[in-house]
Design a protein around this motif. Structure first.
Motif, PDB file in Angstrom:
ATOM      1  N   LYS A   4       0.847  -1.196   0.000  1.00 61.04           N
ATOM      2  CA  LYS A   4       0.000   0.000   0.000  1.00 61.04           C
ATOM      3  C   LYS A   4       0.882   1.245   0.000  1.00 61.04           C
ATOM      4  O   LYS A   4       1.870   1.318   0.717  1.00 61.04           O
ATOM      5  N   THR A   5       0.525   2.216  -0.831  1.00 62.17           N
ATOM      6  CA  THR A   5       1.243   3.482  -0.881  1.00 62.17           C
ATOM      7  C   THR A   5       0.296   4.610  -0.491  1.00 62.17           C
ATOM      8  O   THR A   5      -0.822   4.687  -1.006  1.00 62.17           O
ATOM      9  N   VAL A  30       4.172   2.155   2.208  1.00 64.95           N
ATOM     10  CA  VAL A  30       5.055   3.151   1.607  1.00 64.95           C
ATOM     11  C   VAL A  30       4.398   4.512   1.736  1.00 64.95           C
ATOM     12  O   VAL A  30       3.199   4.653   1.500  1.00 64.95           O
ATOM     13  N   GLY A  32       4.699   8.442   0.381  1.00 64.79           N
ATOM     14  CA  GLY A  32       5.336   9.196  -0.683  1.00 64.79           C
ATOM     15  C   GLY A  32       4.680  10.526  -0.945  1.00 64.79           C
ATOM     16  O   GLY A  32       3.686  10.894  -0.328  1.00 64.79           O
ATOM     17  N   ASP A  35       3.541  10.838  -6.201  1.00 65.85           N
ATOM     18  CA  ASP A  35       3.803   9.532  -6.833  1.00 65.85           C
ATOM     19  C   ASP A  35       5.262   9.076  -6.722  1.00 65.85           C
ATOM     20  O   ASP A  35       5.711   8.239  -7.493  1.00 65.85           O
ATOM     21  N   PRO A  37       7.862   7.342  -4.029  1.00 62.88           N
ATOM     22  CA  PRO A  37       8.013   6.747  -2.699  1.00 62.88           C
ATOM     23  C   PRO A  37       9.181   7.392  -1.951  1.00 62.88           C
ATOM     24  O   PRO A  37      10.253   7.604  -2.514  1.00 62.88           O
ATOM     25  N   VAL A  40       9.334   3.910   4.071  1.00 68.33           N
ATOM     26  CA  VAL A  40       8.570   2.695   4.305  1.00 68.33           C
ATOM     27  C   VAL A  40       8.348   2.549   5.805  1.00 68.33           C
ATOM     28  O   VAL A  40       9.276   2.699   6.591  1.00 68.33           O
TER      29      VAL A  40
END
Length: 85
Positions: A4-5, A30, A32, A35, A37, A40
Motif C-alpha cells: 500500500k502506498t 510506503v 510518498g 507519486d 516513494p 517505508v
C-alpha cells in the motif's frame, strides 16, 4: 500482494491507525509525495536482540526478506564458508 502506498497528507492524518494496521498485519506501507516513494513503515519485530541496531533487528527478525524464500540459492553454505570463514 502489492504494498500500500499513501500520500504524506493521508499518512499524517491517519498515522495512529496506520501504525496499528502495520503492527497487526505485518504488511508495510510506503509513504510518498507526488507519486514518488519516500519512506517505508514496517512493523518492528516482536523478537529482537537488544545488542544489535534497530535496522539489523528489522532485517534479521522481521519478515522483510520473506519474498526471497522462493528465490534460488546462488551459493551453497560450503561456498560461503570457503570464502568468508
Amino acid at each position: 500482494m502489492k504494498i500500500k502506498t499513501l500520500s504524506t497528507t493521508e499518512a499524517r492524518a491517519r498515522l495512529g491507525d496506520i501504525v496499528s494496521e502495520v503492527h497487526t498485519s505485518g504488511i508495510g506501507v510506503v509513504i510518498g509525495r507526488r507519486d514518488e516513494p519516500l519512506a517505508v513503515l514496517v512493523s518492528f519485530p516482536r523478537a529482537y536482540n537488544r545488542d544489535l541496531s534497530e535496522l539489523t533487528n528489522i532485517n534479521a527478525y522481521s519478515k522483510s526478506f520473506d519474498f526471497l524464500a522462493d528465490e534460488p540459492d546462488l551459493y551453497s553454505r560450503a561456498d560461503l564458508k570457503k570464502k568468508y570463514v
